[in-house]
Scaffold this motif. Structure first.
Motif, PDB file in Angstrom:
ATOM      1  N   THR A 135       0.848  -1.200   0.000  1.00  0.00           N
ATOM      2  CA  THR A 135       0.000   0.000   0.000  1.00  0.00           C
ATOM      3  C   THR A 135       0.882   1.249   0.000  1.00  0.00           C
ATOM      4  O   THR A 135       1.759   1.393   0.870  1.00  0.00           O
ATOM      5  CB  THR A 135      -0.924   0.032   1.225  1.00  0.00           C
ATOM      6  N   ALA A 136       0.649   2.131  -0.959  1.00  0.00           N
ATOM      7  CA  ALA A 136       1.383   3.392  -1.029  1.00  0.00           C
ATOM      8  C   ALA A 136       0.683   4.438  -0.167  1.00  0.00           C
ATOM      9  O   ALA A 136      -0.494   4.313   0.161  1.00  0.00           O
ATOM     10  CB  ALA A 136       1.457   3.873  -2.479  1.00  0.00           C
ATOM     11  N   ARG A 137       1.426   5.488   0.181  1.00  0.00           N
ATOM     12  CA  ARG A 137       0.861   6.523   1.050  1.00  0.00           C
ATOM     13  C   ARG A 137      -0.296   7.278   0.391  1.00  0.00           C
ATOM     14  O   ARG A 137      -1.110   7.879   1.083  1.00  0.00           O
ATOM     15  CB  ARG A 137       1.956   7.505   1.471  1.00  0.00           C
TER      16      ARG A 137
ATOM     17  N   GLU B 131      -2.637   9.221   7.272  1.00  0.00           N
ATOM     18  CA  GLU B 131      -2.726  10.435   8.079  1.00  0.00           C
ATOM     19  C   GLU B 131      -3.639  10.221   9.284  1.00  0.00           C
ATOM     20  O   GLU B 131      -3.333  10.680  10.395  1.00  0.00           O
ATOM     21  CB  GLU B 131      -3.231  11.607   7.243  1.00  0.00           C
ATOM     22  N   GLU B 132      -4.753   9.533   9.078  1.00  0.00           N
ATOM     23  CA  GLU B 132      -5.672   9.273  10.187  1.00  0.00           C
ATOM     24  C   GLU B 132      -5.019   8.365  11.233  1.00  0.00           C
ATOM     25  O   GLU B 132      -5.194   8.564  12.441  1.00  0.00           O
ATOM     26  CB  GLU B 132      -6.962   8.638   9.691  1.00  0.00           C
ATOM     27  N   LEU B 133      -4.260   7.359  10.780  1.00  0.00           N
ATOM     28  CA  LEU B 133      -3.563   6.477  11.716  1.00  0.00           C
ATOM     29  C   LEU B 133      -2.525   7.251  12.528  1.00  0.00           C
ATOM     30  O   LEU B 133      -2.383   7.065  13.739  1.00  0.00           O
ATOM     31  CB  LEU B 133      -2.879   5.332  10.962  1.00  0.00           C
ATOM     32  N   GLU B 134      -1.796   8.141  11.852  1.00  0.00           N
ATOM     33  CA  GLU B 134      -0.777   8.920  12.545  1.00  0.00           C
ATOM     34  C   GLU B 134      -1.391   9.935  13.503  1.00  0.00           C
ATOM     35  O   GLU B 134      -0.729  10.390  14.445  1.00  0.00           O
ATOM     36  CB  GLU B 134       0.107   9.620  11.516  1.00  0.00           C
TER      37      GLU B 134
ATOM     38  N   SER C  68      -2.190   8.790  21.535  1.00  0.00           N
ATOM     39  CA  SER C  68      -1.212   7.887  22.139  1.00  0.00           C
ATOM     40  C   SER C  68      -1.554   7.570  23.585  1.00  0.00           C
ATOM     41  O   SER C  68      -0.783   6.899  24.272  1.00  0.00           O
ATOM     42  CB  SER C  68       0.190   8.506  22.060  1.00  0.00           C
ATOM     43  N   ASP C  69      -2.700   8.038  24.065  1.00  0.00           N
ATOM     44  CA  ASP C  69      -3.194   7.690  25.391  1.00  0.00           C
ATOM     45  C   ASP C  69      -4.216   6.558  25.239  1.00  0.00           C
ATOM     46  O   ASP C  69      -5.125   6.646  24.403  1.00  0.00           O
ATOM     47  CB  ASP C  69      -3.862   8.905  26.045  1.00  0.00           C
ATOM     48  N   PRO C  70      -4.097   5.472  26.007  1.00  0.00           N
ATOM     49  CA  PRO C  70      -4.988   4.312  25.826  1.00  0.00           C
ATOM     50  C   PRO C  70      -6.470   4.652  25.934  1.00  0.00           C
ATOM     51  O   PRO C  70      -7.280   4.199  25.107  1.00  0.00           O
ATOM     52  CB  PRO C  70      -4.564   3.362  26.946  1.00  0.00           C
ATOM     53  N   LYS C  71      -6.851   5.436  26.922  1.00  0.00           N
ATOM     54  CA  LYS C  71      -8.258   5.778  27.096  1.00  0.00           C
ATOM     55  C   LYS C  71      -8.757   6.614  25.932  1.00  0.00           C
ATOM     56  O   LYS C  71      -9.835   6.365  25.367  1.00  0.00           O
ATOM     57  CB  LYS C  71      -8.455   6.527  28.418  1.00  0.00           C
ATOM     58  N   GLU C  72      -7.979   7.623  25.536  1.00  0.00           N
ATOM     59  CA  GLU C  72      -8.381   8.476  24.420  1.00  0.00           C
ATOM     60  C   GLU C  72      -8.409   7.696  23.115  1.00  0.00           C
ATOM     61  O   GLU C  72      -9.249   7.958  22.243  1.00  0.00           O
ATOM     62  CB  GLU C  72      -7.434   9.667  24.309  1.00  0.00           C
ATOM     63  N   LEU C  73      -7.490   6.732  22.969  1.00  0.00           N
ATOM     64  CA  LEU C  73      -7.468   5.907  21.759  1.00  0.00           C
ATOM     65  C   LEU C  73      -8.767   5.115  21.637  1.00  0.00           C
ATOM     66  O   LEU C  73      -9.384   5.078  20.562  1.00  0.00           O
ATOM     67  CB  LEU C  73      -6.270   4.960  21.790  1.00  0.00           C
ATOM     68  N   LYS C  74      -9.218   4.493  22.713  1.00  0.00           N
ATOM     69  CA  LYS C  74     -10.466   3.724  22.675  1.00  0.00           C
ATOM     70  C   LYS C  74     -11.656   4.635  22.386  1.00  0.00           C
ATOM     71  O   LYS C  74     -12.563   4.259  21.632  1.00  0.00           O
ATOM     72  CB  LYS C  74     -10.659   2.974  23.988  1.00  0.00           C
ATOM     73  N   GLU C  75     -11.642   5.823  22.944  1.00  0.00           N
ATOM     74  CA  GLU C  75     -12.733   6.764  22.686  1.00  0.00           C
ATOM     75  C   GLU C  75     -12.761   7.167  21.214  1.00  0.00           C
ATOM     76  O   GLU C  75     -13.840   7.266  20.609  1.00  0.00           O
ATOM     77  CB  GLU C  75     -12.577   7.999  23.578  1.00  0.00           C
TER      78      GLU C  75
ATOM     79  N   LEU D 292      -4.623  -2.807  15.112  1.00  0.00           N
ATOM     80  CA  LEU D 292      -3.609  -1.751  15.230  1.00  0.00           C
ATOM     81  C   LEU D 292      -2.227  -2.299  15.557  1.00  0.00           C
ATOM     82  O   LEU D 292      -1.213  -1.658  15.238  1.00  0.00           O
ATOM     83  CB  LEU D 292      -4.022  -0.732  16.297  1.00  0.00           C
ATOM     84  N   ILE D 293      -2.151  -3.469  16.192  1.00  0.00           N
ATOM     85  CA  ILE D 293      -0.840  -4.009  16.561  1.00  0.00           C
ATOM     86  C   ILE D 293      -0.374  -5.120  15.625  1.00  0.00           C
ATOM     87  O   ILE D 293       0.704  -5.683  15.827  1.00  0.00           O
ATOM     88  CB  ILE D 293      -0.836  -4.533  18.011  1.00  0.00           C
ATOM     89  N   THR D 294      -1.182  -5.463  14.612  1.00  0.00           N
ATOM     90  CA  THR D 294      -0.768  -6.530  13.704  1.00  0.00           C
ATOM     91  C   THR D 294      -0.461  -5.998  12.303  1.00  0.00           C
ATOM     92  O   THR D 294       0.698  -5.827  11.947  1.00  0.00           O
ATOM     93  CB  THR D 294      -1.832  -7.634  13.627  1.00  0.00           C
ATOM     94  N   GLU D 295      -1.477  -5.688  11.494  1.00  0.00           N
ATOM     95  CA  GLU D 295      -1.241  -5.397  10.083  1.00  0.00           C
ATOM     96  C   GLU D 295      -1.203  -3.920   9.712  1.00  0.00           C
ATOM     97  O   GLU D 295      -0.601  -3.558   8.711  1.00  0.00           O
ATOM     98  CB  GLU D 295      -2.307  -6.092   9.229  1.00  0.00           C
ATOM     99  N   LEU D 296      -1.857  -3.062  10.464  1.00  0.00           N
ATOM    100  CA  LEU D 296      -1.924  -1.653  10.077  1.00  0.00           C
ATOM    101  C   LEU D 296      -0.595  -0.937  10.337  1.00  0.00           C
ATOM    102  O   LEU D 296       0.115  -1.261  11.298  1.00  0.00           O
ATOM    103  CB  LEU D 296      -3.054  -0.953  10.826  1.00  0.00           C
ATOM    104  N   PRO D 297      -0.241   0.067   9.513  1.00  0.00           N
ATOM    105  CA  PRO D 297       1.006   0.830   9.707  1.00  0.00           C
ATOM    106  C   PRO D 297       0.850   1.866  10.819  1.00  0.00           C
ATOM    107  O   PRO D 297       0.861   3.073  10.594  1.00  0.00           O
ATOM    108  CB  PRO D 297       1.221   1.487   8.341  1.00  0.00           C
ATOM    109  N   THR D 298       0.715   1.383  12.035  1.00  0.00           N
ATOM    110  CA  THR D 298       0.421   2.222  13.188  1.00  0.00           C
ATOM    111  C   THR D 298       1.701   2.821  13.757  1.00  0.00           C
ATOM    112  O   THR D 298       2.685   2.098  13.956  1.00  0.00           O
ATOM    113  CB  THR D 298      -0.270   1.380  14.280  1.00  0.00           C
ATOM    114  N   PRO D 299       1.726   4.129  14.045  1.00  0.00           N
ATOM    115  CA  PRO D 299       2.915   4.749  14.650  1.00  0.00           C
ATOM    116  C   PRO D 299       3.262   4.118  15.992  1.00  0.00           C
ATOM    117  O   PRO D 299       2.392   3.557  16.674  1.00  0.00           O
ATOM    118  CB  PRO D 299       2.493   6.215  14.823  1.00  0.00           C
TER     119      PRO D 299
END
Length: 283
Positions: A116-118, A152-155, A159-166, A194-201
């Motif tokens: 996948t290209a950017r 861009e949306e992934l980036e 980076s806070d666990p609670k805010e990420l789930k929200e 997010l921890i397997t296949e996606l290009p997550t920061p």
């Protein structure tokens, strides 16, 4: 729709602090070194005779080579250590995000790949209903909870666990791409994506591991090749087994793989997954 039907359609505690993560990582490192000697410092008093001193020395030797049995490592500890590791491991650079899935077919191993290209262009090899061995360009975007999501949306994810789930819970999504447990707030499947296949920061991957560690019922089945085998409930009667290396914060393989394109791959054994950045497209 129950969760088994949801997966079929796809084929078609409180948050811990940074101090808790560091403490869990230390405990896990100690427990994963069962042969580590534990020496005790003994000061010989002048009044001791030679025989007594020899007896004490012997006691020291016995103590140093006979450590107590290591305590079990919890699934929560494994995920918290992976969270700590993930925050310090750079994702890498390249033109295309490359994903490889491998599992055992009836006769031979099967392999699927995607690039996948950017700018969103996507190529795949051995995707469902495609010509075997051919790499073709197709329109499949990245998805999370059924919603399209780009680099861009992934980036921009918290980076806070609670805010990420929200943020994940607030994504526009397709109901048939959501497991009932996710709808009830656990959000297990998107966190695993997010921890397997996606290009997550790195910082977001760390938050995803930490949030996943708070999932009720996470268990560690013990060390296996490539890491620790975790059992994570998705809902009643449905669970995922996955092998996590807490030092590299990588998921080596899983029985249910939530794909970058928003689907799911299931196997009676395991599906191995590797991800990397590359500048080369398939020929």
């Amino acid at each position: 729709m129950d969760d088994l039907n949801a997966v079929a359609t796809l084929l078609a505690k409180p948050e811990p602090s940074a101090e808790t993560i560091a403490r869990s990582r230390g405990r896990l490192q100690d427990r994963m070194t069962p042969g580590r000697a534990r020496r005790r410092r003994v000061r010989l008093l002048p009044a001791l005779g030679m025989a007594a001193a020899t007896a004490v020395a012997a006691a020291v030797i016995v103590t140093s080579v006979s450590p107590p049995a290591a305590a079990p490592v919890s699934g929560r500890d494994v995920l918290l250590m992976a969270a700590a590791s993930a925050g310090h491991i750079p994702q890498g650079t390249g033109t295309y995000w490359h994903v490889t899935r491998t599992w055992q077919g009836l006769d031979t191993p099967l392999v699927q790949e995607s690039w996948t290209a950017r700018d969103g262009r996507h190529w795949s090899r051995n995707a469902q209903d495609s010509t075997p061995g051919a790499a073709v360009q197709d329109p499949d975007p990245f998805r999370l909870m059924g919603a399209e999501i780009g680099f861009e949306e992934l980036e921009g994810l918290p980076s806070d666990p609670k805010e990420l789930k929200e943020r994940i819970a607030a994504l526009p999504r397709e109901d048939n791409a959501v497991l009932s447990a996710d709808g009830q707030g656990e959000l297990v499947s998107p966190l695993i994506a997010l921890i397997t296949e996606l290009p997550t920061p790195a910082e977001v991957r760390s938050a995803a591991f930490e949030a996943l560690a708070a999932t009720p019922g996470v268990k560690n089945a013990g060390p296996v090749e490539g890491g620790q085998e975790l059992v994570i409930p998705l809902s009643e009667g449905l669970e995922i087994k996955m092998v996590v290396d807490p030092e590299t914060a990588r998921v080596a393989r899983a029985t249910i793989l939530l794909t970058a394109e928003g689907g799911a791959a299931l196997s009676k054994s395991y599906i191995s997954v590797t991800t990397d950045w590359t500048d080369e497209l398939p020929q």
